[in-house]
Scaffold this motif. Structure first.
Motif, PDB file in Angstrom:
ATOM      1  N   LEU A 120       0.809  -1.269   0.176  1.00 44.85           N
ATOM      2  CA  LEU A 120       0.041   0.003  -0.147  1.00 44.85           C
ATOM      3  C   LEU A 120       0.858   1.219  -0.060  1.00 44.85           C
ATOM      4  O   LEU A 120       0.659   2.168  -0.496  1.00 44.85           O
ATOM      5  CB  LEU A 120      -0.854   0.006   1.144  1.00 44.85           C
ATOM      6  CG  LEU A 120      -2.072  -1.244   1.140  1.00 44.85           C
ATOM      7  CD1 LEU A 120      -2.864  -0.794   2.318  1.00 44.85           C
ATOM      8  CD2 LEU A 120      -2.743  -0.947  -0.022  1.00 44.85           C
ATOM      9  N   ALA A 121       1.882   1.220   0.733  1.00 45.68           N
ATOM     10  CA  ALA A 121       2.948   2.278   0.546  1.00 45.68           C
ATOM     11  C   ALA A 121       3.535   2.590  -0.751  1.00 45.68           C
ATOM     12  O   ALA A 121       3.535   3.618  -1.103  1.00 45.68           O
ATOM     13  CB  ALA A 121       4.022   2.149   1.679  1.00 45.68           C
ATOM     14  N   THR A 125      -1.144  -3.034 -10.555  1.00 41.92           N
ATOM     15  CA  THR A 125      -2.122  -3.570 -11.867  1.00 41.92           C
ATOM     16  C   THR A 125      -3.638  -3.600 -11.493  1.00 41.92           C
ATOM     17  O   THR A 125      -3.985  -3.497 -10.124  1.00 41.92           O
ATOM     18  CB  THR A 125      -1.485  -5.110 -12.036  1.00 41.92           C
ATOM     19  OG1 THR A 125      -1.947  -5.842 -10.875  1.00 41.92           O
ATOM     20  CG2 THR A 125      -0.160  -5.175 -12.319  1.00 41.92           C
ATOM     21  N   SER A 126      -4.330  -4.084 -12.269  1.00 35.69           N
ATOM     22  CA  SER A 126      -5.728  -3.714 -12.050  1.00 35.69           C
ATOM     23  C   SER A 126      -6.246  -5.057 -11.239  1.00 35.69           C
ATOM     24  O   SER A 126      -6.818  -4.831 -10.178  1.00 35.69           O
ATOM     25  CB  SER A 126      -6.591  -4.074 -13.513  1.00 35.69           C
ATOM     26  OG  SER A 126      -6.101  -5.279 -14.050  1.00 35.69           O
ATOM     27  N   ASN A 127      -5.507  -6.175 -11.171  1.00 38.06           N
ATOM     28  CA  ASN A 127      -5.520  -7.158 -10.140  1.00 38.06           C
ATOM     29  C   ASN A 127      -5.313  -6.748  -8.848  1.00 38.06           C
ATOM     30  O   ASN A 127      -5.994  -7.048  -7.718  1.00 38.06           O
ATOM     31  CB  ASN A 127      -4.989  -8.425 -10.518  1.00 38.06           C
ATOM     32  CG  ASN A 127      -5.552  -9.208 -11.607  1.00 38.06           C
ATOM     33  OD1 ASN A 127      -6.777  -9.308 -11.778  1.00 38.06           O
ATOM     34  ND2 ASN A 127      -4.754 -10.184 -12.195  1.00 38.06           N
ATOM     35  N   ALA A 128      -4.123  -5.815  -8.774  1.00 35.05           N
ATOM     36  CA  ALA A 128      -3.877  -5.584  -7.231  1.00 35.05           C
ATOM     37  C   ALA A 128      -4.726  -4.603  -6.800  1.00 35.05           C
ATOM     38  O   ALA A 128      -5.012  -4.536  -5.638  1.00 35.05           O
ATOM     39  CB  ALA A 128      -2.435  -5.055  -7.541  1.00 35.05           C
ATOM     40  N   LYS A 129      -5.163  -3.624  -7.703  1.00 37.34           N
ATOM     41  CA  LYS A 129      -6.077  -2.672  -7.181  1.00 37.34           C
ATOM     42  C   LYS A 129      -7.444  -3.277  -6.520  1.00 37.34           C
ATOM     43  O   LYS A 129      -7.888  -2.633  -5.566  1.00 37.34           O
ATOM     44  CB  LYS A 129      -6.547  -1.669  -8.194  1.00 37.34           C
ATOM     45  CG  LYS A 129      -5.589  -0.664  -8.722  1.00 37.34           C
ATOM     46  CD  LYS A 129      -5.896   0.222  -9.757  1.00 37.34           C
ATOM     47  CE  LYS A 129      -4.937   1.124 -10.371  1.00 37.34           C
ATOM     48  NZ  LYS A 129      -5.236   1.702 -11.552  1.00 37.34           N
ATOM     49  N   THR A 130      -7.849  -4.523  -7.071  1.00 34.84           N
ATOM     50  CA  THR A 130      -9.080  -5.158  -6.481  1.00 34.84           C
ATOM     51  C   THR A 130      -8.809  -5.567  -5.001  1.00 34.84           C
ATOM     52  O   THR A 130      -9.790  -5.885  -4.418  1.00 34.84           O
ATOM     53  CB  THR A 130      -9.560  -6.049  -7.414  1.00 34.84           C
ATOM     54  OG1 THR A 130      -8.608  -7.153  -7.322  1.00 34.84           O
ATOM     55  CG2 THR A 130      -9.838  -5.693  -8.745  1.00 34.84           C
ATOM     56  N   LEU A 131      -7.762  -5.596  -4.624  1.00 35.03           N
ATOM     57  CA  LEU A 131      -7.246  -6.283  -3.395  1.00 35.03           C
ATOM     58  C   LEU A 131      -7.187  -5.397  -2.321  1.00 35.03           C
ATOM     59  O   LEU A 131      -7.136  -5.678  -1.253  1.00 35.03           O
ATOM     60  CB  LEU A 131      -5.752  -6.744  -3.524  1.00 35.03           C
ATOM     61  CG  LEU A 131      -5.552  -8.375  -4.273  1.00 35.03           C
ATOM     62  CD1 LEU A 131      -4.155  -8.759  -4.188  1.00 35.03           C
ATOM     63  CD2 LEU A 131      -6.670  -9.471  -3.852  1.00 35.03           C
ATOM     64  N   ILE A 132      -7.151  -3.957  -2.812  1.00 41.22           N
ATOM     65  CA  ILE A 132      -6.999  -2.803  -1.663  1.00 41.22           C
ATOM     66  C   ILE A 132      -7.988  -2.745  -0.655  1.00 41.22           C
ATOM     67  O   ILE A 132      -7.627  -2.763   0.582  1.00 41.22           O
ATOM     68  CB  ILE A 132      -6.854  -1.404  -2.538  1.00 41.22           C
ATOM     69  CG1 ILE A 132      -5.561  -1.458  -3.015  1.00 41.22           C
ATOM     70  CG2 ILE A 132      -7.092  -0.421  -1.624  1.00 41.22           C
ATOM     71  CD1 ILE A 132      -5.436  -0.072  -3.962  1.00 41.22           C
ATOM     72  N   PRO A 133      -9.372  -2.890  -0.870  1.00 41.63           N
ATOM     73  CA  PRO A 133     -10.206  -2.817   0.329  1.00 41.63           C
ATOM     74  C   PRO A 133      -9.855  -3.953   1.330  1.00 41.63           C
ATOM     75  O   PRO A 133     -10.104  -3.638   2.401  1.00 41.63           O
ATOM     76  CB  PRO A 133     -11.644  -3.009  -0.552  1.00 41.63           C
ATOM     77  CG  PRO A 133     -11.315  -2.553  -1.711  1.00 41.63           C
ATOM     78  CD  PRO A 133      -9.913  -3.026  -2.131  1.00 41.63           C
ATOM     79  N   SER A 134      -9.722  -5.092   0.870  1.00 42.19           N
ATOM     80  CA  SER A 134      -9.560  -6.328   1.762  1.00 42.19           C
ATOM     81  C   SER A 134      -8.016  -6.037   2.533  1.00 42.19           C
ATOM     82  O   SER A 134      -8.146  -6.261   3.743  1.00 42.19           O
ATOM     83  CB  SER A 134      -9.408  -7.563   0.773  1.00 42.19           C
ATOM     84  OG  SER A 134     -10.725  -7.833   0.194  1.00 42.19           O
ATOM     85  N   ILE A 135      -7.142  -5.705   1.848  1.00 42.90           N
ATOM     86  CA  ILE A 135      -5.872  -5.211   2.462  1.00 42.90           C
ATOM     87  C   ILE A 135      -6.030  -4.265   3.603  1.00 42.90           C
ATOM     88  O   ILE A 135      -5.530  -4.384   4.591  1.00 42.90           O
ATOM     89  CB  ILE A 135      -4.656  -4.743   1.516  1.00 42.90           C
ATOM     90  CG1 ILE A 135      -4.482  -5.986   0.549  1.00 42.90           C
ATOM     91  CG2 ILE A 135      -3.430  -4.631   2.275  1.00 42.90           C
ATOM     92  CD1 ILE A 135      -3.666  -5.605  -0.648  1.00 42.90           C
ATOM     93  N   GLN A 136      -6.334  -3.367   3.153  1.00 44.69           N
ATOM     94  CA  GLN A 136      -6.803  -2.323   4.110  1.00 44.69           C
ATOM     95  C   GLN A 136      -7.667  -2.612   5.380  1.00 44.69           C
ATOM     96  O   GLN A 136      -7.325  -2.325   6.802  1.00 44.69           O
ATOM     97  CB  GLN A 136      -7.655  -1.094   3.595  1.00 44.69           C
ATOM     98  CG  GLN A 136      -7.726   0.241   4.316  1.00 44.69           C
ATOM     99  CD  GLN A 136      -6.256   0.771   4.178  1.00 44.69           C
ATOM    100  OE1 GLN A 136      -5.699   1.177   3.650  1.00 44.69           O
ATOM    101  NE2 GLN A 136      -5.445   0.816   5.640  1.00 44.69           N
ATOM    102  N   ALA A 137      -8.683  -3.666   5.153  1.00 45.55           N
ATOM    103  CA  ALA A 137      -9.492  -4.046   6.425  1.00 45.55           C
ATOM    104  C   ALA A 137      -8.726  -5.112   7.129  1.00 45.55           C
ATOM    105  O   ALA A 137      -8.665  -5.107   8.168  1.00 45.55           O
ATOM    106  CB  ALA A 137     -10.649  -4.989   5.681  1.00 45.55           C
ATOM    107  N   LEU A 138      -7.592  -5.818   6.483  1.00 50.33           N
ATOM    108  CA  LEU A 138      -6.840  -6.582   7.223  1.00 50.33           C
ATOM    109  C   LEU A 138      -5.951  -5.771   8.030  1.00 50.33           C
ATOM    110  O   LEU A 138      -5.553  -6.001   9.406  1.00 50.33           O
ATOM    111  CB  LEU A 138      -5.909  -7.581   6.381  1.00 50.33           C
ATOM    112  CG  LEU A 138      -4.569  -8.262   6.893  1.00 50.33           C
ATOM    113  CD1 LEU A 138      -5.249  -9.388   7.727  1.00 50.33           C
ATOM    114  CD2 LEU A 138      -3.844  -8.792   5.713  1.00 50.33           C
ATOM    115  N   LEU A 139      -5.156  -4.602   7.471  1.00 49.45           N
ATOM    116  CA  LEU A 139      -4.403  -3.777   8.308  1.00 49.45           C
ATOM    117  C   LEU A 139      -5.276  -3.217   9.390  1.00 49.45           C
ATOM    118  O   LEU A 139      -4.594  -2.877  10.381  1.00 49.45           O
ATOM    119  CB  LEU A 139      -3.804  -2.746   7.413  1.00 49.45           C
ATOM    120  CG  LEU A 139      -2.668  -3.722   6.122  1.00 49.45           C
ATOM    121  CD1 LEU A 139      -1.996  -2.443   5.392  1.00 49.45           C
ATOM    122  CD2 LEU A 139      -1.675  -4.319   6.804  1.00 49.45           C
TER     123      LEU A 139
END
Length: 289
Positions: free
Chosen positions: A10-11, A58-72
């Motif tokens: 994310l950084a 990448t577009s695939n990575a962008k779809t992960l951001i909400p889940s990653i943010q929730a995890l962090l």
């Protein structure tokens, strides 16, 4: 699962550079590169695109951001809860804010807050109306100091109405008046910050069907003031930002009275970490006192 790798991912998205992330987080560029290659191997697809302008997701990575943010966020809340049970209050609170609030409110609130909570740290990020609305909803920040925006899915606690004022060169004919009718801006040379959804000055002009002759679009409000001082146009700015400012310009009230409603915003009570919940109540009491 290695939380650290997701934080770095994310950084990199925020800074657009492995080198910059290394400087901010205390890693070497090669260390960041190896960490991201390992993460790509774990997920099984590419996460970044490198070009001459830096690094983007990448577009695939962008779809992960909400889940990653929730995890962090869950990890941060868990660590704060554990610290609280041990009798300590620790953690990091991420604040999204306007430049004006960052100058006039945030330092005073944090200074007073840390007298009772010295082990809580802060990350303060400045942005536009659109930035802050997105950051709050995506939980990239815990609390936003923001003006009220319709149609957004977050909680809002109003704290003050911040009047908007006309800002003009000292020798402008309008400077002879104590109040400037809003319709007087119709067709006149004007300076404004770039349009973003929810921008308060753009909103007011649209609401009252005023179309000034926009000659210059700047990156921030202080650039607008400089343009006005050089007699390149007039502008409209919030009172909180103008507080303590002086130079080759004059400030006049506008009729009818127009304002932005400032307040504290957060995604939901359930999403607040223990430290963020404490700070939210403190900030609200501080500003309403």
């Amino acid at each position: 699962m290695d939380i650290k790798k997701w934080k770095v991912m994310l950084a990199v998205d925020d800074y657009g550079s492995f080198t910059r992330v290394g400087e901010e987080l205390g890693y070497t560029q090669s260390g960041i590169t190896q960490m991201m290659k390992a993460l790509e191997k774990e997920v099984g697809f590419s996460l970044y695109i490198k070009d001459n302008h830096g690094v983007t997701l990448t577009s695939n990575a962008k779809t992960l951001i909400p889940s990653i943010q929730a995890l962090l966020n869950a990890d941060e809340a868990l660590n704060q809860e554990i610290a609280s049970l041990k009798g300590a209050q620790r953690g990091t609170i991420r604040i999204g804010t306007y430049l004006s609030c960052s100058i006039h409110w945030i330092p005073k609130i944090i200074r007073e807050f840390q007298r009772s909570h010295p082990d809580i740290r802060f990350k303060v990020i400045e942005g536009t109306e659109a930035d802050l609305a997105d950051w709050i909803q995506d939980r990239r920040v815990d609390i936003g100091f923001i003006s009220y925006q319709k149609g957004h899915n977050y909680q809002f606690l109003p704290v003050m109405n911040d009047d908007l004022y006309a800002v003009l060169p000292k020798n402008h004919p309008f400077a002879a008046y104590d109040e400037i009718p809003l319709e007087a801006f119709q067709g006149v040379p004007f300076v404004i910050t770039e349009y973003t959804p929810g921008n308060d000055v753009h909103r007011i002009l649209k609401e009252y069907k005023i179309k000034p002759d926009i000659r210059y679009i700047t990156v921030n409000e202080f650039s607008c003031i400089s343009m006005v001082e050089h007699e390149l146009g007039l502008t409209i700015l919030p009172g909180l930002l103008l507080r303590g400012q002086f130079g080759d310009f004059v400030i006049r009230s506008i009729t009818p009275n127009v304002y932005r409603q400032l307040g504290l915003a957060y995604s939901s009570p359930e999403d607040l970490s223990p430290a963020s919940g404490i700070f939210l109540k403190y900030a609200k009491d501080f500003l309403l006192d």
